[in-house]
Design a protein around this motif. Structure first.
Motif, PDB file in Angstrom:
ATOM      1  N   ALA A 275       0.825  -1.210   0.000  1.00 29.39           N
ATOM      2  CA  ALA A 275       0.000   0.000   0.000  1.00 29.39           C
ATOM      3  C   ALA A 275       0.859   1.261   0.000  1.00 29.39           C
ATOM      4  CB  ALA A 275      -0.922   0.002   1.203  1.00 29.39           C
ATOM      5  N   GLY A 276       2.170   1.112  -0.149  1.00 27.96           N
ATOM      6  CA  GLY A 276       3.040   2.277  -0.237  1.00 27.96           C
ATOM      7  C   GLY A 276       3.670   2.698   1.066  1.00 27.96           C
ATOM      8  N   VAL A 277       3.614   1.852   2.110  1.00 28.68           N
ATOM      9  CA  VAL A 277       4.224   2.173   3.399  1.00 28.68           C
ATOM     10  C   VAL A 277       5.547   1.425   3.500  1.00 28.68           C
ATOM     11  CG1 VAL A 277       3.973   2.101   5.898  1.00 28.68           C
ATOM     12  CG2 VAL A 277       1.971   2.510   4.461  1.00 28.68           C
ATOM     13  N   SER A 278       6.619   2.162   3.751  1.00 34.02           N
ATOM     14  CA  SER A 278       7.941   1.555   3.950  1.00 34.02           C
ATOM     15  C   SER A 278       8.059   1.158   5.417  1.00 34.02           C
ATOM     16  CB  SER A 278       9.050   2.544   3.570  1.00 34.02           C
ATOM     17  OG  SER A 278      10.321   1.983   3.836  1.00 34.02           O
ATOM     18  N   VAL A 279       8.051  -0.138   5.671  1.00 30.27           N
ATOM     19  CA  VAL A 279       7.969  -0.635   7.048  1.00 30.27           C
ATOM     20  C   VAL A 279       9.284  -1.268   7.463  1.00 30.27           C
ATOM     21  CG1 VAL A 279       6.704  -2.104   8.645  1.00 30.27           C
ATOM     22  CG2 VAL A 279       5.507  -1.078   6.705  1.00 30.27           C
ATOM     23  N   SER A 280       9.725  -0.899   8.654  1.00 25.86           N
ATOM     24  CA  SER A 280      10.878  -1.527   9.283  1.00 25.86           C
ATOM     25  C   SER A 280      10.378  -2.302  10.496  1.00 25.86           C
ATOM     26  CB  SER A 280      11.903  -0.470   9.715  1.00 25.86           C
ATOM     27  OG  SER A 280      12.960  -1.077  10.436  1.00 25.86           O
ATOM     28  N   LEU A 281      10.704  -3.599  10.555  1.00 31.09           N
ATOM     29  CA  LEU A 281      10.151  -4.469  11.594  1.00 31.09           C
ATOM     30  C   LEU A 281      11.266  -5.049  12.450  1.00 31.09           C
ATOM     31  CD1 LEU A 281       7.829  -6.100  12.895  1.00 31.09           C
ATOM     32  CD2 LEU A 281       8.168  -7.826  11.100  1.00 31.09           C
ATOM     33  N   ASP A 282      11.051  -5.028  13.757  1.00 30.50           N
ATOM     34  CA  ASP A 282      12.002  -5.613  14.703  1.00 30.50           C
ATOM     35  C   ASP A 282      11.219  -6.437  15.720  1.00 30.50           C
ATOM     36  OD1 ASP A 282      14.097  -6.312  16.306  1.00 30.50           O
ATOM     37  OD2 ASP A 282      14.395  -4.314  17.178  1.00 30.50           O
ATOM     38  N   LEU A 283      11.291  -7.779  15.596  1.00 28.83           N
ATOM     39  CA  LEU A 283      10.651  -8.706  16.539  1.00 28.83           C
ATOM     40  C   LEU A 283      11.737  -9.342  17.397  1.00 28.83           C
ATOM     41  CD1 LEU A 283       8.042 -10.553  14.277  1.00 28.83           C
ATOM     42  CD2 LEU A 283       7.631  -8.681  15.876  1.00 28.83           C
ATOM     43  N   ASP A 284      11.596  -9.237  18.703  1.00 31.70           N
ATOM     44  CA  ASP A 284      12.637  -9.746  19.593  1.00 31.70           C
ATOM     45  C   ASP A 284      12.025 -10.662  20.648  1.00 31.70           C
ATOM     46  OD1 ASP A 284      14.901 -10.205  21.070  1.00 31.70           O
ATOM     47  OD2 ASP A 284      14.910  -8.244  22.055  1.00 31.70           O
ATOM     48  N   GLY A 285      12.295 -11.969  20.559  1.00 34.04           N
ATOM     49  CA  GLY A 285      11.883 -12.921  21.589  1.00 34.04           C
ATOM     50  C   GLY A 285      10.402 -13.170  21.685  1.00 34.04           C
TER      51      GLY A 285
END
Length: 380
Positions: A275-285
């Protein structure tokens, strides 16, 4: 199995109680002073004892009938002189033991008349023995006998009625808890449906707008938008069928898919990117999170991403889910245009409610340098 063992235990208890009362009643019928009894064959005393005490043993099968038999046997035995009036204690106790179960099992419309019949029978027996000359003691002794009989019967009825009321209150409380649990589950499903529909429809609306805008100039991009709309629609319909199936069913179906958790967040990110959103994802534990906490984290991220797609796309978004020893922290920020804090819609309310269930903290509002920030802290 437990119910079978319990019934066996209660029957054994009734046999013991009946045996004790039978011994006392039998002694009164066989060995009473000759001035208080008539001479009768031994089998008559044994039969009277069996009819008085036998209902105690079988009272759980038919309490009201057992009570009627026991009371009638007591009246017949004492009026005929088989059991003297001075030995009223044991027979009336046997009647009271059966009356206890009548009050505990039958409605008060039946148990109260049963109690009244027992009280009247006690008075009738004492008056009969007084008028026939079997009782030569003062009238005060007869009154004491009647009072004792009434006290025993009323005590048995009161204990039984109290047990019935206590059981009824426990059943009512269990019903209220069940209804409350059903209401909570329906509310949870309503929130789930809102999250699914809001997220999917927002994405579909964005992609439909893009497809319509570039349909003639860039047909390849338009087809990609239609592909995303199709995939999102199918996925949403699957989740909605799952939730509506739970709503219709009174028991969980083993074929239903598990609730989403942090493992599904990357799929949300992929959809937002289309949809045009630049997403940065950080999943920890997040692998070892409990199902409820994991579902809440997933829905919070989903709703936050929905708001980003709906109100700020195209923009840059950062998602961080951090699992500590005692808390789970979910933060979603975006670099969209500067916004003014408003009253908030159902999405923010839903996120706040999810956090409140676990006694956590929730913050959502505009950032000083533009964009929006959502922070939820859930205790583990």
């Amino acid at each position: 199995m437990l119910e079978f063992l319990r019934s066996r235990y209660l029957f054994a208890l009734d046999v013991v109680v009946g045996g004790v009362l039978g011994a006392v009643v039998g002694y009164a019928a066989v060995e009473a002073d000759v001035e208080h009894r008539i001479d009768e064959p031994l089998w008559v005393s044994v039969l009277a004892t069996a009819l008085i005490v036998g209902p105690v043993v079988v009272r759980r099968a038919a309490p009201l009938r057992a009570y009627a038999v026991s009371l009638a046997a007591v009246v017949a035995a004492m009026v005929s002189g088989v059991v003297p009036a001075v030995a009223i204690g044991a027979p009336i106790t046997a009647v009271a033991v059966v009356l206890y179960l009548v009050a505990a099992e039958a409605s008060w419309r039946r148990s109260v008349p049963a109690l009244g019949a027992g009280l009247a029978a006690t008075v009738a027996v004492m008056l009969h023995d007084r008028l026939t000359g079997r009782l030569v003691e003062p009238w005060t002794d007869s009154l004491l006998g009647v009072t004792f009989g009434w006290l025993v019967l009323v005590t048995g009825w009161t204990l039984g009625f109290a047990a019935r009321e206590r059981r009824r209150h426990a059943e009512d409380e269990a019903t209220r808890r069940t209804e409350h649990a059903v209401a909570e589950e329906r509310l949870r499903i309503a929130r789930e449906l809102h999250d699914i529909v809001a997220h999917s429809m927002s994405l579909i609306a964005v992609k439909a707008g893009i497809g319509n805008h570039v349909a003639e100039a860039r047909p390849a991009e338009a087809r990609e938008a239609l592909r995303v709309i199709e995939a999102t629609s199918r996925s949403s319909l699957t989740e909605m069928r799952h939730l509506l199936g739970v709503l219709r069913s009174e028991v969980d179906s083993p074929g239903l898919a598990p609730a989403p958790g942090p493992g599904g967040i990357p799929a949300l990110v992929d959809r937002a990117r289309t949809a045009g959103v630049s997403v940065s994802l950080d999943l920890d534990g997040t692998d070892d999170l409990a199902e409820g906490i994991g579902l809440s984290a997933y829905r919070i991220v989903q709703e936050a991403l929905t708001n980003v797609v709906r109100h700020a796309a195209p923009t840059r978004c950062v998602i961080t889910v951090t699992v500590a020893e005692e808390t789970v922290r979910v933060e979603v920020t975006n670099d969209g245009p500067r916004v003014v804090r408003g009253p908030g819609g159902h999405g923010l309310i839903g996120m706040r409610e999810r956090v409140a269930v676990y006694g956590g903290t929730f913050e959502a509002g505009p950032r000083p340098d533009g964009g929006w920030r959502v922070v939820a802290v859930l205790p583990r």
